[in-house]
Design an enzyme around this catalytic site. Structure first.
Site, mmCIF file in Angstrom:
data_model
loop_
_atom_site.group_PDB
_atom_site.id
_atom_site.type_symbol
_atom_site.label_atom_id
_atom_site.label_comp_id
_atom_site.label_asym_id
_atom_site.label_seq_id
_atom_site.Cartn_x
_atom_site.Cartn_y
_atom_site.Cartn_z
ATOM 1 N N GLN A 140 3.543 9.759 14.318
ATOM 2 C CA GLN A 140 2.847 11.003 14.671
ATOM 3 C C GLN A 140 1.895 10.766 15.852
ATOM 4 O O GLN A 140 1.795 11.588 16.758
ATOM 5 C CB GLN A 140 2.126 11.540 13.438
ATOM 6 N N TYR A 182 -9.309 1.585 0.683
ATOM 7 C CA TYR A 182 -10.462 0.681 0.590
ATOM 8 C C TYR A 182 -10.704 0.255 -0.856
ATOM 9 O O TYR A 182 -11.212 -0.816 -1.135
ATOM 10 C CB TYR A 182 -11.727 1.363 1.101
ATOM 11 N N HIS A 200 8.698 4.725 5.598
ATOM 12 C CA HIS A 200 7.989 3.446 5.417
ATOM 13 C C HIS A 200 9.000 2.336 5.162
ATOM 14 O O HIS A 200 9.247 1.965 4.006
ATOM 15 C CB HIS A 200 7.021 3.542 4.229
ATOM 16 N N LYS A 217 -14.577 -24.303 -19.189
ATOM 17 C CA LYS A 217 -15.269 -23.374 -20.102
ATOM 18 C C LYS A 217 -14.877 -21.898 -19.879
ATOM 19 O O LYS A 217 -14.632 -21.184 -20.858
ATOM 20 C CB LYS A 217 -16.788 -23.559 -19.954
ATOM 21 N N GLY A 247 0.123 -10.446 -10.327
ATOM 22 C CA GLY A 247 1.333 -9.769 -9.862
ATOM 23 C C GLY A 247 2.322 -10.769 -9.283
ATOM 24 O O GLY A 247 3.519 -10.714 -9.568
ATOM 25 N N GLN A 251 -11.764 -21.321 -21.655
ATOM 26 C CA GLN A 251 -11.963 -21.331 -23.117
ATOM 27 C C GLN A 251 -12.499 -19.979 -23.589
ATOM 28 O O GLN A 251 -12.047 -19.419 -24.582
ATOM 29 C CB GLN A 251 -12.964 -22.418 -23.500
ATOM 30 N N GLU A 259 8.705 -0.669 5.421
ATOM 31 C CA GLU A 259 8.084 -1.887 4.857
ATOM 32 C C GLU A 259 8.311 -2.010 3.344
ATOM 33 O O GLU A 259 8.104 -3.082 2.785
ATOM 34 C CB GLU A 259 6.590 -1.942 5.180
ATOM 35 N N CYS A 308 5.167 6.072 10.199
ATOM 36 C CA CYS A 308 4.586 7.272 9.596
ATOM 37 C C CYS A 308 3.495 7.860 10.502
ATOM 38 O O CYS A 308 3.824 8.451 11.509
ATOM 39 C CB CYS A 308 4.098 6.967 8.185
ATOM 40 N N LEU A 309 2.215 7.663 10.193
ATOM 41 C CA LEU A 309 1.189 8.175 11.104
ATOM 42 C C LEU A 309 1.361 7.537 12.489
ATOM 43 O O LEU A 309 1.024 8.141 13.501
ATOM 44 C CB LEU A 309 -0.219 7.883 10.558
HETATM 45 N N1 GLN Z 1 -1.224 11.552 7.282
HETATM 46 C C1 GLN Z 1 0.139 11.653 7.682
HETATM 47 C C2 GLN Z 1 0.912 12.627 6.823
HETATM 48 O O1 GLN Z 1 0.496 12.943 5.730
HETATM 49 C C3 GLN Z 1 0.811 10.309 7.652
HETATM 50 C C4 GLN Z 1 0.945 9.739 6.288
HETATM 51 C C5 GLN Z 1 1.295 8.279 6.288
HETATM 52 O O2 GLN Z 1 1.138 7.588 7.294
HETATM 53 N N2 GLN Z 1 1.709 7.760 5.154
HETATM 54 O O3 GLN Z 1 1.931 13.084 7.215
#
Ligand code: GLN
Length: 551
Positions: A385, A54, A507, A189, A18, A192, A509, A381-382
């Site tokens: 939350q 994972y 997100h 090798k 990549g 090859q 990122e 995100c989470l």
């Molecule tokens: N599990 C949370 C949700 O679905 C956060 C998802 C996440 O962090 N991408 O809203």
């Protein structure tokens, strides 16, 4: 007419195909060419969205909401090529389309087979990126040559040269030349054998890129060229990088890969312009400062689970001449050992996205620590939350407040499912995905960082801040400073009396580049740097003050 480059991999997986494709894309762009990049993944999932981090590492989300392989993140960080759902195809996605066509009767009664129907579908996927404004389409074939599941893809890319003429197609094979310490020499090798497998199915690579730990000796390169039927100058060394992945394009330039591609595909290219990239690398290599930030998450053991976050932290570091040392911290370790023990010494704390209850208590404890000790905090995100849950429990006083993702019947559901998610049964591609606009509050930290009141960011979630609690939170100091344009969905929260406590539902990122750090990551690292400098000053002052002697 667009030309095609197909990149395959041999010997072992994880060779950095990549990154190599992204680097080739960058070099061609820097020679004035318009490129597109795409990846084929031979597994059967329709996309990686349903796979555990994972298994697969990060799921990379595009503007159009497609959930894709993390290599597309490299493509986006290195090049300006627009990416869409046509840039990532799995075996599952190809077969799904073939089977849907079969059910519709599109094959007019014929027996549907791997050759030609599946291979035609794969070639159709390649063609999707061909357009008048495209000079080169770079297609990465995931997996390793010799894998059973990769065969239809290799067969299809072989046919492309037959269809379009060999002059329009280039095959690049990335392989490993291991150095055996016991024998004291590099071994050719495996390369090859890998090329032999490719040639058996009718693909003669034009260029071999050899991943090596040490310099590839001239005689080894010559041997590889002879045995693999490749020109000597087309055996290119790609040595392991010590400092940064952003060195890869420059090492390929040193080995004249761009010239070779331009010549072999007869492309109308300009001279290479890459000075800014070189400058950026200089900044990476000579940082003026250093900070240590903790990423407190659940998928710490997979090195690529937080790929884009780690890259974005680096980008902010590049912008601020700072080396960012990232400590990946298992949220459950915070639960076991306590926040103080695990987190003290950090200059900033980031809680990334994630799913499910496990580890959530550790994340909440880490956020409490950041809030109370005034350590810069960035929730994603989470992470947002969990920040909301922490604030509800420990500041607003809503005991057992929770997300309904973790406890369906909690007394104070401060985070709950998005309204349109209740009726959804299928898991694949059904979250709130892709780019959405967000309005920011004037004067907020987010507004100051972005320098704009309207921003667009990518999303991937099912749960959301529960509006019923907005007033109560604001009254206690946690303000909503970003929402969807209709004001209904909370996108950003900030703490007033804190150097940097900011969390986002999106997100960010996925939109950071090494040459253009994301403003929120930059703000977070800047705040972490300030904290670090204050700490160092305080230590210096303490050391300079003579200890009082009591008489
Ligand atoms: N599990 C949370 C949700 O679905 C956060 C998802 C996440 O962090 N991408 O809203």
């Amino acid at each position: 007419m667009a030309k095609h480059i197909f990149v395959t991999g041999g010997v072992v997986s994880s060779l950095g195909k990549g990154l190599t494709c992204a680097s080739i894309g960058l070099l061609l762009e820097r020679r004035g060419l318009r490129v597109r990049l795409q990846k084929f993944d031979p597994y059967i999932n329709v996309d990686p969205g349903t796979m555990s981090p994972y298994q697969h590492g990060e799921v990379y989300v595009l503007d159009d909401g497609s959930e894709t392989d993390l290599d597309l993140g490299h493509y986006e960080r290195f090049t300006n090529a627009p990416l869409s759902r046509d840039c990532n195809f799995t075996t599952g996605k190809i077969y799904l389309s073939v089977i849907q066509k079969e059910r519709k009767g599109d094959y007019l009664g014929r027996t549907v087979q791997v050759i030609p129907h599946v291979t035609d579908e794969i070639k159709g996927a390649v063609r999707k990126l061909v357009a008048d404004d495209v000079d080169v389409v770079i297609t990465e074939v995931g997996g390793t040559v010799g894998d059973i599941e990769g065969l239809p893809f290799l067969e299809a890319i072989r046919q492309v040269a037959l269809d379009l003429g060999k002059a329009n197609v280039l095959y690049i094979h990335l392989t490993l030349v291991p150095f055996l310490k016991a024998a004291g020499e590099a071994k050719t090798k495996p390369t090859q054998h890998s090329v032999e497998r490719l040639r058996q199915i009718g693909i003669q690579p034009d260029i071999l890129i050899c991943r090596t730990e040490r310099e590839l000796a001239k005689e080894d390169a010559e041997k590889i060229a002879l045995f693999c039927n490749v020109e000597k100058r087309a055996v290119i060394e790609e040595r392991d990088k010590e400092v940064s992945i952003y060195e890869v394009p420059l090492s390929l330039v040193e080995n004249k890969l761009d010239d070779l591609i331009v010549e072999k595909l007869d492309l109308k290219a300009k001279p290479l312009q890459i000075a800014d990239w070189r400058d950026m690398l200089q900044r990476i290599k000579n940082p003026a400062h250093e900070v240590t930030v903790g990423v407190v998450g659940k998928y710490i053991k997979h090195k690529d689970a937080y790929k884009s976050i780690c890259e974005s932290l680096d980008h902010a570091g590049i912008a601020l001449a700072t080396r960012v040392v990232v400590r990946r911290i298992e949220a459950e370790e915070v639960e076991r050992e306590g926040a103080e023990r695990v987190l003290s010494g950090l200059d900033g704390i980031l809680v990334p996205g994630g799913f499910d209850y496990r580890g959530s208590l550790g994340k909440i404890d880490a956020i409490r620590y950041a809030r109370e000790r005034k350590v810069p905090f960035f929730g994603i995100c989470l992470g947002l939350q969990c920040a909301v849950i922490e604030f509800a429990r420990n500041v607003v006083g809503l005991e057992d407040a929770n997300s309904t993702e973790f406890d369906r019947n909690c007394p104070y559901p401060v985070v709950c499912m998005l309204d349109d998610q209740y009726a959804i049964v299928d898991k694949g591609g059904t979250m709130r995905l892709g780019s959405y606009p967000c309005n920011l509050t004037e004067g907020s930290k987010a507004h100051k960082a972005y320098g704009s009141l309207l921003v667009h960011e990518r999303h991937r979630h099912r749960y959301e801040f529960n509006n019923q609690f907005r007033q109560q939170f604001a009254a206690n100091g946690l303000e909503v400073t970003g929402t969807s344009p209709n004001g209904q969905l909370v996108e950003v929260v900030e703490l007033r009396d804190h150097p940097w406590f900011l969390a986002v539902q999106c997100h960010p990122e996925f939109k950071s580049k090494p040459t253009r750090a994301h403003p929120l990551f930059r703000g977070f690292i800047q705040a972490s740097l300030q904290r670090r400098e204050k700490k160092t000053e305080a230590q210096r002052a303490r050391a300079a003050t003579p200890a009082k002697v009591s008489m």
